[in-house]
Write a protein that holds these residues in place. Structure first.
Motif, PDB file in Angstrom:
ATOM      1  N   LYS A 120       3.526  -1.061  -4.684  1.00  0.00           N
ATOM      2  CA  LYS A 120       2.386  -0.566  -3.928  1.00  0.00           C
ATOM      3  C   LYS A 120       2.650  -0.792  -2.444  1.00  0.00           C
ATOM      4  O   LYS A 120       3.741  -1.213  -2.068  1.00  0.00           O
ATOM      5  CB  LYS A 120       1.096  -1.279  -4.346  1.00  0.00           C
ATOM      6  N   TYR A 121       1.672  -0.469  -1.630  1.00  0.00           N
ATOM      7  CA  TYR A 121       1.809  -0.778  -0.209  1.00  0.00           C
ATOM      8  C   TYR A 121       0.768  -1.810   0.174  1.00  0.00           C
ATOM      9  O   TYR A 121      -0.325  -1.875  -0.411  1.00  0.00           O
ATOM     10  CB  TYR A 121       1.658   0.482   0.654  1.00  0.00           C
ATOM     11  N   ASP A 122       1.115  -2.646   1.131  1.00  0.00           N
ATOM     12  CA  ASP A 122       0.204  -3.659   1.643  1.00  0.00           C
ATOM     13  C   ASP A 122      -0.102  -3.372   3.104  1.00  0.00           C
ATOM     14  O   ASP A 122       0.711  -2.784   3.827  1.00  0.00           O
ATOM     15  CB  ASP A 122       0.814  -5.058   1.513  1.00  0.00           C
ATOM     16  N   THR A 123      -1.266  -3.798   3.521  1.00  0.00           N
ATOM     17  CA  THR A 123      -1.733  -3.516   4.872  1.00  0.00           C
ATOM     18  C   THR A 123      -1.641  -4.756   5.737  1.00  0.00           C
ATOM     19  O   THR A 123      -2.225  -5.796   5.421  1.00  0.00           O
ATOM     20  CB  THR A 123      -3.191  -3.025   4.849  1.00  0.00           C
ATOM     21  N   TYR A 179       1.692  -1.042   8.001  1.00  0.00           N
ATOM     22  CA  TYR A 179       1.724  -1.307   6.562  1.00  0.00           C
ATOM     23  C   TYR A 179       3.115  -1.755   6.141  1.00  0.00           C
ATOM     24  O   TYR A 179       4.092  -1.651   6.892  1.00  0.00           O
ATOM     25  CB  TYR A 179       1.335  -0.046   5.773  1.00  0.00           C
ATOM     26  N   GLU A 180       3.183  -2.216   4.894  1.00  0.00           N
ATOM     27  CA  GLU A 180       4.455  -2.608   4.294  1.00  0.00           C
ATOM     28  C   GLU A 180       4.614  -1.874   2.968  1.00  0.00           C
ATOM     29  O   GLU A 180       3.719  -1.910   2.122  1.00  0.00           O
ATOM     30  CB  GLU A 180       4.499  -4.120   4.074  1.00  0.00           C
ATOM     31  N   VAL A 202       8.566  -1.958   6.917  1.00  0.00           N
ATOM     32  CA  VAL A 202       7.344  -1.929   7.723  1.00  0.00           C
ATOM     33  C   VAL A 202       7.213  -0.537   8.351  1.00  0.00           C
ATOM     34  O   VAL A 202       8.199   0.026   8.848  1.00  0.00           O
ATOM     35  CB  VAL A 202       7.373  -3.009   8.815  1.00  0.00           C
ATOM     36  N   TYR A 203       6.013   0.010   8.318  1.00  0.00           N
ATOM     37  CA  TYR A 203       5.818   1.335   8.919  1.00  0.00           C
ATOM     38  C   TYR A 203       4.437   1.440   9.555  1.00  0.00           C
ATOM     39  O   TYR A 203       3.510   0.697   9.223  1.00  0.00           O
ATOM     40  CB  TYR A 203       6.015   2.452   7.887  1.00  0.00           C
ATOM     41  N   PHE A 204       4.347   2.386  10.488  1.00  0.00           N
ATOM     42  CA  PHE A 204       3.107   2.702  11.191  1.00  0.00           C
ATOM     43  C   PHE A 204       2.644   4.069  10.723  1.00  0.00           C
ATOM     44  O   PHE A 204       3.443   4.984  10.533  1.00  0.00           O
ATOM     45  CB  PHE A 204       3.337   2.702  12.703  1.00  0.00           C
ATOM     46  N   GLN A 205       1.310   4.206  10.569  1.00  0.00           N
ATOM     47  CA  GLN A 205       0.786   5.494  10.117  1.00  0.00           C
ATOM     48  C   GLN A 205      -0.661   5.660  10.558  1.00  0.00           C
ATOM     49  O   GLN A 205      -1.456   4.725  10.506  1.00  0.00           O
ATOM     50  CB  GLN A 205       0.878   5.612   8.594  1.00  0.00           C
TER      51      GLN A 205
END
Length: 225
Positions: free
Chosen positions: A107-110, A101-102, A54-57
């Protein structure tokens, strides 16, 4: 006699002008740090791993991975001093497009993406963002509520938008008035300083002239004797 102003005086005047100018725009140059206080995720989007990344951007910035957030339905609390903090910084009253996001395998998911604004934060510097069935997060930003006070984040009538547009104009007008007063004060001060300097030079010259006459008189008397 012409008087040259020392370069240090010009440097000091330039410093004063720059300081006053920058202080006149507190909301446009000060950057307030946004940190993560708590977060709880309710679901994951990764199919092949039980521990999501999990990340913040914010748009145009590097992503900040939340290394401790791995399990759903667990409330994680932070001190704001972690190595990955702060998440971002809010400059003045400007909003940022940010999200959580993940990072999945392919891919990445929101979890969610939204406009993060200084006006979102309470007077205590706290803001809670909830996305149904995705996550619940609380952010801290001390001083953001003062920077964003009086501004609406979204929507509003044309009249309200017009009021928002007047705010920078009022700030610019105040700054120009302050700079004008400071400039006049500096000019008057410089003229007064130059006048005093000239008077001191004249007094010094007259004193030297009088001292020279006294010396000549003394020498004349000695020669006579």
């Amino acid at each position: 006699m012409s008087i040259r102003i020392p370069s240090a005086s010009w440097d000091f005047r330039g410093f004063v002008l720059c300081f006053i100018f920058l202080r006149s725009f507190p909301g446009t140059i000060r950057t307030q740090e946004v940190t993560l206080d708590t977060i709880q995720i309710f679901t994951t989007h990764e199919w092949f791993s039980t521990k999501p990344i999990v990340y913040f951007q914010c748009k145009g910035e590097n992503k900040t991975v939340l290394p401790d957030v791995k399990i759903t339905n667990v409330s994680y609390s932070f001190k704001g001093q972690e190595s990955w903090q702060p998440l971002t910084g809010l400059n003045g009253t400007k909003c940022k497009r940010c999200g959580i996001y993940e990072d999945d395998t392919f891919k990445y998911d929101t979890f969610d993406e939204w406009e993060l604004c200084p006006s979102d934060f309470t007077a205590e510097g706290r803001y809670t963002h909830v996305k149904d069935k995705e996550f619940n997060a609380t952010f801290l930003c001390h001083g953001c509520s003062q920077l964003g006070s009086g501004l609406k984040k979204e929507g509003g009538s044309d009249k309200e938008e017009g009021r928002r547009g007047m705010h920078p104009a009022i700030i610019v007008l105040i700054v120009l008035l302050v700079l004008g007063v400071v400039t006049v004060g500096l000019v008057v001060g410089y003229k007064y300083w130059r006048k005093k300097k000239r008077q001191q030079e004249q007094a010094r010259f007259l004193k030297l002239f009088e001292d020279g006459d006294e010396i000549e008189d003394e020498l004349g008397l000695e020669n006579t004797l």
